[in-house]
Every structure is written in structure tokens, then in C-alpha cells.
Write a protein that holds these residues in place. Sequence first.
Motif, PDB file in Angstrom:
ATOM      1  N   LEU A 172      37.815  33.552  52.475  1.00  0.00           N
ATOM      2  CA  LEU A 172      37.395  34.953  52.375  1.00  0.00           C
ATOM      3  C   LEU A 172      37.514  35.477  50.947  1.00  0.00           C
ATOM      4  O   LEU A 172      36.763  36.362  50.550  1.00  0.00           O
ATOM      5  N   GLY A 173      38.473  34.962  50.195  1.00  0.00           N
ATOM      6  CA  GLY A 173      38.636  35.490  48.843  1.00  0.00           C
ATOM      7  C   GLY A 173      39.446  34.564  47.945  1.00  0.00           C
ATOM      8  O   GLY A 173      40.111  33.643  48.413  1.00  0.00           O
ATOM      9  N   LEU A 174      39.354  34.813  46.648  1.00  0.00           N
ATOM     10  CA  LEU A 174      40.055  34.016  45.640  1.00  0.00           C
ATOM     11  C   LEU A 174      40.585  34.930  44.539  1.00  0.00           C
ATOM     12  O   LEU A 174      39.955  35.938  44.216  1.00  0.00           O
ATOM     13  N   THR A 175      41.715  34.540  43.965  1.00  0.00           N
ATOM     14  CA  THR A 175      42.125  35.098  42.682  1.00  0.00           C
ATOM     15  C   THR A 175      41.926  33.980  41.670  1.00  0.00           C
ATOM     16  O   THR A 175      42.440  32.875  41.861  1.00  0.00           O
ATOM     17  N   VAL A 176      41.156  34.265  40.633  1.00  0.00           N
ATOM     18  CA  VAL A 176      40.776  33.227  39.686  1.00  0.00           C
ATOM     19  C   VAL A 176      41.159  33.664  38.280  1.00  0.00           C
ATOM     20  O   VAL A 176      40.960  34.825  37.911  1.00  0.00           O
ATOM     21  N   VAL A 177      41.735  32.738  37.503  1.00  0.00           N
ATOM     22  CA  VAL A 177      41.952  33.005  36.088  1.00  0.00           C
ATOM     23  C   VAL A 177      40.829  32.307  35.317  1.00  0.00           C
ATOM     24  O   VAL A 177      40.607  31.101  35.474  1.00  0.00           O
ATOM     25  N   LEU A 178      40.103  33.097  34.536  1.00  0.00           N
ATOM     26  CA  LEU A 178      39.025  32.527  33.724  1.00  0.00           C
ATOM     27  C   LEU A 178      39.627  31.821  32.505  1.00  0.00           C
ATOM     28  O   LEU A 178      40.780  32.042  32.144  1.00  0.00           O
ATOM     29  N   MET A 179      38.827  31.006  31.859  1.00  0.00           N
ATOM     30  CA  MET A 179      39.335  30.221  30.729  1.00  0.00           C
ATOM     31  C   MET A 179      39.891  31.118  29.626  1.00  0.00           C
ATOM     32  O   MET A 179      40.818  30.732  28.913  1.00  0.00           O
ATOM     33  N   VAL A 229      40.185  37.496  37.700  1.00  0.00           N
ATOM     34  CA  VAL A 229      39.144  38.135  38.501  1.00  0.00           C
ATOM     35  C   VAL A 229      39.414  37.896  39.991  1.00  0.00           C
ATOM     36  O   VAL A 229      39.833  36.812  40.388  1.00  0.00           O
ATOM     37  N   THR A 230      39.231  38.960  40.757  1.00  0.00           N
ATOM     38  CA  THR A 230      39.405  38.864  42.206  1.00  0.00           C
ATOM     39  C   THR A 230      38.025  38.758  42.838  1.00  0.00           C
ATOM     40  O   THR A 230      37.130  39.537  42.527  1.00  0.00           O
ATOM     41  N   ILE A 231      37.884  37.796  43.715  1.00  0.00           N
ATOM     42  CA  ILE A 231      36.578  37.507  44.319  1.00  0.00           C
ATOM     43  C   ILE A 231      36.723  37.589  45.839  1.00  0.00           C
ATOM     44  O   ILE A 231      37.661  37.037  46.395  1.00  0.00           O
ATOM     45  N   GLY A 232      35.801  38.295  46.490  1.00  0.00           N
ATOM     46  CA  GLY A 232      35.816  38.351  47.948  1.00  0.00           C
ATOM     47  C   GLY A 232      36.939  39.243  48.469  1.00  0.00           C
ATOM     48  O   GLY A 232      37.705  39.824  47.705  1.00  0.00           O
ATOM     49  N   SER A 233      37.035  39.339  49.784  1.00  0.00           N
ATOM     50  CA  SER A 233      38.051  40.166  50.427  1.00  0.00           C
ATOM     51  C   SER A 233      38.007  39.868  51.916  1.00  0.00           C
ATOM     52  O   SER A 233      37.255  39.003  52.354  1.00  0.00           O
TER      53      SER A 233
END
Lengths: 398, 486
Positions: B178-185, B190-194
Motif C-alpha cells: 500500500l505504501g513506501l517510505t523511500v530515501v532518494l539518492m 519521499v512517502t509513496i502511497g497510503s
Amino acid sequence: MTQSNDILRPGSAQELQAMIAAASGALAIEGSGSKAAWSRQTSQPTQSLTTADLAGIDFFYPAEMVVQCGPGAKLATLESELAAGGHRLAFDPPDYAALFGKPDAQPTVGGAIAANLAGSRRAYRGGPRDHLLGVQFVNGQGEAIKSGGRVMKNVSGYDLCKLMTGSWGTLGVLSQVTMKTAPLMEMRRTVVVQGLEEAQHLAALIAASRSPYDLVAAAYLPAGEAATLGFDASVSLLEIEGLEPSVLYRSEQIATLLAKTLTGQAPSCRNLDQEQSANLWRSIKDLAPVLGQPQCLWRLKPKPSDAAAVMAQLRARFDGPGLKMLVDWGGNLVWLASDQAISRADLAGLPGQKTQLIGSDDQPFEPLHPLQTELQSGIKRAFDPDGRLNPQRLYSDF
Amino acid sequence: MIPMPAPDSAILAKRTQIQEALRALMDRPSDLISEDLALKVYETDGLSAYRQLPLAVALPRTTEEVARLLAYCHQQGIKVIGRGSGTSLAGGALPTQDALVLGLSKMNQVLDIDYDNRCARVQAGVTNINVSNAVEMENFFYAPDPSSQLACTIAGNVAMNSGGAHCLKYGVTTNNLLGLTVVLMDGRVVTIGSEAMDGDGYDLLGLFTGSEGMLGLVTEVLVRILPKPEGARPMLVGFKSEELAGACVAEIIGQGIVPVAIEFMDKPAILASEAFAKAGYPTDAQALLIIEVEGSTLEIEAQEARIQEIAGRYDPVSIKLSENAAQAEAIWRGRKSAFGAMGQISPDYLCMDGTIPTGKLPEVLSRIKQVGEAYGFQIANIFHAGDGNLHPLILYDANAPGEIDRVEAAGEDILKICVEVGGCITGEHGVGIEKRDAMMLMFNETDLQQQMRIKRVFDPLWLLNGAKVFPLDINPADTKGQRIAA
């Protein structure tokens, strides 16, 4: 290659490619135009391009649960072809043509994918994004690109099917789609739950969704909306399907579970058979209970556990004879229709995504966080650096 | 052998200095590993023929720590390779000498479980099985179940879009997130989805899943959890030929019965598994199906009766229902230990991972047999028959001179067959380094340039796991950043 009223109508992937490569400015991309009134309008298009003539069904293999067709294939045509082979589209797309005042426009499969439109089964069986196995498309530079394939498991390279789904034709124009199908089950049945207050109805959706009885759909209609479908009071509807003995067993178990779980009131449960079920769920996914001539129609996506509070808030803010609501996806989706204009600002503070389908806000889609805008603008440029494909149709930034 | 890019000598020259700078960024200095002996643990993954000590290994505990590390590496032009548990069979986590390996093994907490909304928020380094374990008390589970589920992490599952035996019914990783917390390079988070499905805008959740850790590093994952069925039971059906087994699968699905799993094993796989696990597999059969159905006892029996009736039309050698938990366990033990069982009959094996249209199985198996004969390798086949994911295991001896090159050539021939019949080069293991060049069997350079332009949106300097997925000899047409050289 035919050209009438300035609308480009490619009849093959090669023609599509040539038309986009030759475009001198922005193109407005559409299928049948059934949802044209929904999104933002393409910024200053020099021409329209329709995928309507890319409509052939290339193959349908029931034993492999896969169908391949052009994006212009009508959903109705495709569904009847699949039904003849004992299958259906796994994402159960709705038909919003009547909703948008275009009852004669027949929605296409490309449109359902471009808008990522799933029916009532979304929360339990997935949406277009989950069942699109492969795509061929032409990007804004006029390059033919493919991603995915015709098999269910495929991690060969980045999953561009996901990007094409819900991108409203802003990244590429589909020329071919391959989708997973689902077999039609021997029996489908809907458990009709009545005799509950609203909060208890929404608790019933959660309780049934938490159970092992494998729902395929769960919806709730307040009394007025339920009346449009012939129910005499508010109702929760829980759909199951499978082999006959299994369906009979589960429908009984669900009734027992709800009687045990819900405090205060004893729900009354009865069952709808196959044909009644099919008609009922078609009406719900196509939003018949909230149809009419609403001034606005909003799609809210709270968590199921927030749905009751959201509905109470909506009623408190917008109560009136024109207010209509419908809960689908087991509580993950709340539809709001009203005779009064409701803007995004009027919905402030309510949890979850909010999307306007009908109304006067010029930004129908949920605004993006600035970092998201930066990344999504970057993706747009990676596919369509010159802004030829539906520019600004999704967001004003790209 | 698969070539790797030459390391950046400017980075190597500053090795000690970089290690110290990275250590200073850690919450706990001991979470930065720089000793060669300790680094050795991270020199390879499940594709163990390839080994390389990295520049350093960081084992952060928080998203903030990951963000600091990536921001520093971005600024310094240091390559980064994400790593879960290192179970990739495709070399997805293989280090390069000039890269920081960022391991997520210490980010292994289940943060929040929400049964009413059927989701759980977990740190990305949690193992796949521990997600299911955490929700088992309430009779829930996390559906994707790769064979390595005891060890592999959710982060790795997201990177490779992992599948498993039960995805015929439940889908693969991408269908269960449903969602991801992602660290960009560059260190931005960035938080994606929910909890809400299908958010407006482009589906970055779908894009990140299966992107092999090349677009960002996932630190938290919101997974869909599902209520467990009341019960599940596998059955065994032995057949006189692979064709009959394949036709039986087609009819089961064609009749609208979708079991949760249909596993196929060919004769060499049956014999090896039986010798090892003694699960009671029919050794007189040419092909075997394990078919699992689920539900209440009544529902299971109804499905089994229907499947038996269908199987009966294909002249089965044997049909064996599991009458109790021990028998059910034995049936799956044979399948799950099949890879290990190969170790009894061969020093090494290369596990391929193509997917084919299920109807092409007999043709593909006979062509794989020809490949084996041409190269002189024995090949056993294990197949997720419902979804078309084929795992040919090519048996070989890595210590025999030149054998690794020949086994890789045989593997590529098999992938060519998968693509020719309408399938793909990898169903669930990912491309990694292993199938980088095989990408050209499926895609042309224009297709790949489109994918590479997406990478550059997220990682313009091409620092994140850059030697994976794309053939090294394809240069992005309009790159402004530095590109690794072949």
C-alpha cells in the motif's frame, strides 16, 4: 490512416507512432470520450487523437487467464467475448458514461486503464494496475516502447505498466494491452445485511473483511440510496463467489459472524442469488444510486475505520435533500454527490485522498506534495519531453 | 563470467577517509563496517559465484540515518548498493569495490499493525516470514511467500517484486503493498502511497516495486495483510508424461477453479527431492503436481473432489490427498527442499527463473532437455504451473575449469526459449547482474533507454546500484551525469 474533423484516428501502432512523431504541438488523447468531462482539459491542443480504431482483440486464452487487445476495444465487447469463454476482466471496470452525460459513448479498455478505474472488487481482487500484464505504447517522442508481457510473473526491467495505469495518457499512448482475466465462478451470492445503524453497518464491512470468508466486494448504502436499488432501509452488501458448497457455507458463516460481532443490534441477513447479485453490483460500480444531476461528485478514500466518521462529517457539513453517499471497497471508498457545489476547500480536514469527478474545482485530482510534483514532472519529461501528450490534463505542473 | 565495471580509482584512493566520514554519520560508530574480514560477509549474495569486497558496509537503524548516508554519498559521488539479507539469486546485491553497501538488517521492526484496515507498517529490513509471524495471532498473513522467506527481507522483496508459490491466487509483492517510505539518492525522503489504494498521480509505488534498488532505498513499507483461510491442504498427482500434467493444469484453471498453488516437478526433480526429503513422491511418475486448495474442511473437500475428477481424465499414475497435517507438511517439505536436494546429486546448480505461457510447458521442457544434452548438463525443472514461472536447475561443478561459462551459456539458451514462446527472462528473481545482457532478448535499445531515463529522474548521477539490470554497453543517450564504464 483516416483524418476527419481534425481528429487523428490511427489504425495501427505504426500509424500511431507516425502521427505522434509528426505532431507539431499538444495532442488531446482520448478513447471514446466517455470521461472527457472528468479530468482537467488538455492545455492548448492542436489536434485530438483517438485510439478508437485500435480495437482488435488479438487473443484470449482462458486456460492462461490472459487477453490481449487494442486500447480502443469497447469494454462491453471485451466483457462479452470473455464471458463467452467463461471469464471476466479481473478488475471489473465501471462504466461512467451516463455519469458524465455521455450515455452513448462506450467506454474503452484504454480509458479504464488510463484512469485506473476499478469496480467494487478493488479492495479484494485488485484494480487495473494489478491486472495489466503488458503494454505497448508510443511516448511523446514518437518512440514505440514495450514493457511487461503476457505472463503473470515478470520482473524483467522496470514496471512501466504501473506508470501507464492512471496516467491519463500523459506519458504515452497505448497501442496494445495484455491483461489478466478471471474465471467466472460457479456461484456468486450477496449477503444483504439490514436492521443496523450506520456505524454498525460500517463495522459489519470491517468484520466481514477481517473474516476468512473471502469477500469479493463489500458496500454500504444509506436508506435513500438503498431505495434506488429496491431496498426498504439502509443496507450493507457482502459479495462472495466460488464453488456452490463453499458459497453456501460462507454465506451462513458471515451471518453468524455478524450476529456475534456486532453489539446492540441483531442484523437481519438474507441472500441474493446469482442474477440479482450481478445486477446489483453493476448498479453500484456504475454509481446508479448517486446518479441524477448532481452539482458535484467526489470520491473520498478514507481508511475503512475512518469511513463512519467521514460520513458523519459529510452529513454535518452538507446535509440536504440532494446529499447522496455510497460506501464501496469495504469502507475504503466513499462517494459523495450533492446538488450544492462542494469544493476541495469544503472537504478540508477529512482524512484520505479526495478526487472530484463532477464539480467546479479546476484541480480534480488530489494535490501533490512538492517533492512528488518534482518527481512526477521528471517522469513526464522522461516520456514526453516536449509536452505533446495531454499536457496539464492531470496536473497544471505537467 | 559476467563483467563488472572498473571501480572509480579516485574513490578507492580515499577509502579510509570515506570510511571515517561515514562512521561519523552513524548513530553508533560500530554500525559502520570497514575491516576486510568483517566486510567479507557482504561480498556476495545468492549468486555466490561472484564476489567483491565493498568500500564499506553501513547498517543504519533509522530512515534519518539512511538519509544522512545517502546525502553524503551523493555529494561525494560515492556509489551505493542496498542490501536486505543478500538472498538475491541474480546478484542484485553484489557489491562493487568503490561502493558503500547499505544493509537494512538492523531495521527489522514491525512498527504498527492495523487489523481493521488490513495493513501493517514495517521497517524494510524485517524478514518476510516475520511479517506473517507478527500478525498470525489474529489469523492474518502476508501473502507473498518466496522460498527464501525465512531470511529474505521486505526491502529485498520490494526491490525484486518477489513472488512465491501462492501468487496464483494472491499475486506478487506489487499486489500486496500500500505504501513506501523511500530515501532518494540525494538524501531526501519521499512517502509513496497510503492506506487508500490507487492514489492520484503516477503510480510510484508500482514503479519502485521491482526497480531493483536503483531508484531509491526503501526504509519503511506499508503492506497489505490478509485474513488467513480456515485451512489449506495440498494434494499430489503423478502423471505418465509432462504433457498430461500440463493439460491437467490447463483444465483445472479453465474450469474456473483457481487453487492457491499449483507446483510442477519433472522426473529429475521428483527423484532428487524424494531421495532427500522422503515425502512419498511417486518416483514412477514422469511429472508431478502439488495442488493446494484452501477454505473450511467442507470447502477443501469440494475442491479436491472436483480436481480429482479432472485429474482422473489425464491418466494419473497416482493421486494422493493429505489426510493430516503431517502428510501436508511432508508434501510441501519435498517441494521446498527441492533446491537443497540438488546439492545431494550435484556440487552446484544454476537456478533459472523464466516465465512462459503455461500452455507452452511441454514444448519448453523438451527444448530445455535438448539444451541440457547439447551442453552435457543434467537439468531438473520446478515450475509454478499456475502462473508460468519456470525454474530449471542446471546441475554443474563450479570447480571444473570453464564450466561456469558453459552453464551461463546454457542458461541464456533457456532464457531465449522462454522469450521465443512469449514469456520473459525473469519471473521473480530479478535481473541483477545475471540477466543484464539477456534484457536484450526482450527489449530493444529504445525500450531500455525509456527505462534508463526514469532512473535518471531519481538518480541523475547513476550512483544507486548502477551496474544492475541494464547492459553495461548501453549508454544513456542524453545523460549529463557520469555513467559507469563497461
